[in-house]
Write a protein that holds these residues in place. Sequence first.
Motif: not given
Ligand code: ZN
Length: 126
Positions: A25-32
């Motif tokens: 899981t990537c929690h960065c805003s782009r991925c979200r």
């Molecule tokens: Zn990300």
Amino acid sequence: MEIKGSCVCGAVQFTIVGRPSAMGTCHCSRCRKLGTSTIVFIKRDQFRLLRGENEIRTLAPTERYAYTRSFCGQCGTSLGEPLSPEGSFPINAQCLDDDPGVRNEMHEFLDDSPPWAASVHFEKVK
Ligand SMILES: [Zn+2]
Ligand SMILES: [Zn+2]
């Protein structure tokens, strides 16, 4: 082992043959915002696009570490990178209709997750 996957409207359908190599899981805003936070990594020869190749729209990377992401052009479901030319690429775990057999082992950019994230992702509803 064959894992089915699809978008919400069913225009894009695929199967993954065999177990993905990892889930993360990537929690960065782009991925979200893209809706592709939790992904499985698969090898190219595991992936079979059954239908919808012409429906898939892509968003090009805009900066370093920002990868191409794809969507169903009809319903907007975020798919990951099913058209990637790479030997290994991510698929949105939320698109999977079957248990991929792997569990989440990676969390990236945890410091970027919003204050309410833990209540959504990590606690069962009481
Ligand atoms: Zn990300
Ligand atoms: Zn769709």
